[in-house]
Write an enzyme that holds these catalytic residues in place. Structure first.
Site, PDB file in Angstrom:
ATOM      1  N   THR A   1       0.813  -1.210   0.000  1.00 46.23           N
ATOM      2  CA  THR A   1       0.000   0.000   0.000  1.00 46.23           C
ATOM      3  C   THR A   1       0.846   1.259   0.000  1.00 46.23           C
ATOM      4  O   THR A   1       0.519   2.249  -0.659  1.00 46.23           O
ATOM      5  CB  THR A   1      -0.944   0.001   1.221  1.00 46.23           C
ATOM      6  OG1 THR A   1      -1.808  -1.138   1.148  1.00 46.23           O
ATOM      7  CG2 THR A   1      -1.793   1.258   1.260  1.00 46.23           C
ATOM      8  N   ASP A  23       2.173  -7.358  -4.440  1.00 47.05           N
ATOM      9  CA  ASP A  23       1.189  -7.310  -3.363  1.00 47.05           C
ATOM     10  C   ASP A  23       1.685  -8.259  -2.283  1.00 47.05           C
ATOM     11  O   ASP A  23       2.096  -9.383  -2.575  1.00 47.05           O
ATOM     12  CB  ASP A  23      -0.187  -7.757  -3.867  1.00 47.05           C
ATOM     13  CG  ASP A  23      -1.264  -7.566  -2.827  1.00 47.05           C
ATOM     14  OD1 ASP A  23      -1.198  -8.253  -1.778  1.00 47.05           O
ATOM     15  OD2 ASP A  23      -2.184  -6.764  -3.042  1.00 47.05           O
ATOM     16  N   SER A  24       1.660  -7.833  -1.036  1.00 44.74           N
ATOM     17  CA  SER A  24       2.277  -8.657   0.003  1.00 44.74           C
ATOM     18  C   SER A  24       1.593 -10.006   0.166  1.00 44.74           C
ATOM     19  O   SER A  24       2.202 -10.958   0.671  1.00 44.74           O
ATOM     20  CB  SER A  24       2.310  -7.920   1.346  1.00 44.74           C
ATOM     21  OG  SER A  24       1.018  -7.699   1.852  1.00 44.74           O
ATOM     22  N   ASP A  46       0.445  -7.151   5.001  1.00 43.84           N
ATOM     23  CA  ASP A  46      -0.147  -8.469   5.259  1.00 43.84           C
ATOM     24  C   ASP A  46       0.887  -9.529   5.601  1.00 43.84           C
ATOM     25  O   ASP A  46       0.650 -10.376   6.470  1.00 43.84           O
ATOM     26  CB  ASP A  46      -0.987  -8.925   4.063  1.00 43.84           C
ATOM     27  CG  ASP A  46      -2.306  -8.175   3.967  1.00 43.84           C
ATOM     28  OD1 ASP A  46      -2.663  -7.483   4.939  1.00 43.84           O
ATOM     29  OD2 ASP A  46      -2.983  -8.288   2.924  1.00 43.84           O
ATOM     30  N   THR A  56       4.103  -9.293  14.955  1.00 41.02           N
ATOM     31  CA  THR A  56       3.013  -9.863  14.181  1.00 41.02           C
ATOM     32  C   THR A  56       2.008  -8.764  13.844  1.00 41.02           C
ATOM     33  O   THR A  56       1.900  -7.763  14.560  1.00 41.02           O
ATOM     34  CB  THR A  56       2.315 -11.002  14.968  1.00 41.02           C
ATOM     35  OG1 THR A  56       1.446 -11.723  14.117  1.00 41.02           O
ATOM     36  CG2 THR A  56       1.533 -10.459  16.155  1.00 41.02           C
ATOM     37  N   CYS A  84      -2.075 -18.328  21.783  1.00 40.93           N
ATOM     38  CA  CYS A  84      -2.175 -17.040  22.468  1.00 40.93           C
ATOM     39  C   CYS A  84      -1.119 -16.078  21.938  1.00 40.93           C
ATOM     40  O   CYS A  84      -0.008 -16.477  21.597  1.00 40.93           O
ATOM     41  CB  CYS A  84      -1.981 -17.212  23.972  1.00 40.93           C
ATOM     42  SG  CYS A  84      -3.191 -18.300  24.755  1.00 40.93           S
TER      43      CYS A  84
END
Length: 344
Positions: free
Chosen positions: A13, A57-58, A90, A166, A279
């Protein structure tokens, strides 16, 4: 002497602009990109820009693209003080984690950044992320060495160790987070570095780029009601080398006899299985509950507090680097190579 920073545009982006008539996004040319960020020509640093021949595009990023990124750093390594890689959000955490393992003996900053809105949009976060990432890539300590000689991700005011990061949000500007490791720096009016958390090389050695990656890995995410057929299908994938087993809580799994047998059988065939908690925060501890001790008995290894992105990248890297030494891979999986895990 002004610091020299190389900006590597891969896509995403941050590298896009909106077409005037349709509003559709398309890759920006280098001249267009510089038009929207005139500060690139006014900074106290010497900045140069290179771009991939075809923007990615990732969502389409492949390990071959990681090799392309690593080789771009290598081919310009001696000419610049730091590097900024523009990447889609992404899969940025996957790419950045992979480069943290692939770039051996790294003594210069490699900062990944991107944006949630394109560079030419009024409220875009692209300019702030880009300019601060460049400043971090150029930053020096008093002795002239790099302030952050690691692969990192900078986003929305925070600098994270790449292999601890992340993507957590698809809509907010604070798209990334490092749940198990404190940010290496915070950017406000000033950039405050947490130097005690940054990895500094003991000796400066020539950069080594490891480009052999083995993609024969998989993720098996446990869920209530998972069937033996699903588990068996993944564990019996042809040429499978390793599986990231995403478990509950502190590394717990259902106490089904068939699950134990499937895991044990795969491990006996030479498949490495690593336990990763679902988690976001915390670490695997297979000694804590009876439901996880079956995993230990089957031969499952602990992934400690690694992210899924870092664990996949590390497995690909290790199997590419030590293709015939499974025992060495098992040892290195449970040791921090570039700060990707914490053993308490």
């Amino acid at each position: 002497m002004r610091a020299k920073v190389l900006l590597i545009m891969t896509g995403g982006t941050i590298s896009m602009v909106q077409k005037n008539k349709t509003g559709a996004l398309c890759p920006a040319s280098l001249s267009t990109f510089k038009h929207f960020v005139p500060e690139l020509n006014e900074a106290d640093f010497h900045i140069e820009v290179i771009a991939f021949d075809s923007m990615i595009d990732s969502s389409d990023v492949h390990p071959n693209d990681w090799v392309h990124m690593a080789e771009a750093v290598k081919s310009h390594y001696n000419d610049y003080d730091g590097f900024v890689i523009l990447h889609g959000t992404d899969t940025m955490a996957y790419s950045a984690s992979a480069l943290s393992f692939m770039l051996g003996n790294l003594s210069k900053p490699v900062v990944f950044t991107g944006s949630q809105l394109p560079i030419g949009v009024l409220r875009s976060d692209a300019k702030e992320n880009l300019l601060t990432a460049i400043e971090i890539a150029a930053a020096k300590r008093k002795d002239g060495s790099a302030m952050v000689p690691e692969v990192t991700i900078f986003f929305e005011g925070h600098l994270f160790r790449a292999n601890r990061t992340t993507k957590r949000n698809a809509e907010h500007f604070s798209a990334f987070y490092s749940y198990n490791y404190t940010p290496l720096a915070q950017a406000g009016v000033h950039i405050t570095y947490n130097e005690q958390l940054i990895h500094y090389p003991q000796t400066v050695a020539p950069l080594e780029v490891h480009t052999a990656l083995d993609r024969n890995v998989a993720i098996l995410k446990l869920f209530p009601g998972i069937t033996e057929q699903v588990v068996a299908a993944i564990l019996n994938t042809p040429n499978l080398k390793a599986v990231v087993l995403e478990t509950y809580g502190a590394g717990n799994a259902p106490s089904y006899d068939w699950l134990y047998e499937q895991l044990r059988s795969a491990i006996e065939r030479g498949v490495i299985i690593v336990n990763k908690t679902q988690c976001s925060t915390g670490s695997v501890d297979m000694q804590l509950y009876d439901v996880s001790r079956n995993l230990l008995k089957a031969g499952v290894l602990s992934g400690y507090d690694m992210t899924t992105e870092a664990l996949l990248a590390k497995l690909m890297f290790l199997f590419g680097t030590y293709p015939d030494d499974v025992e060495q891979i098992k040892i290195l999986l449970q040791q921090p190579l570039v700060g990707e895990l914490t053993i308490h």
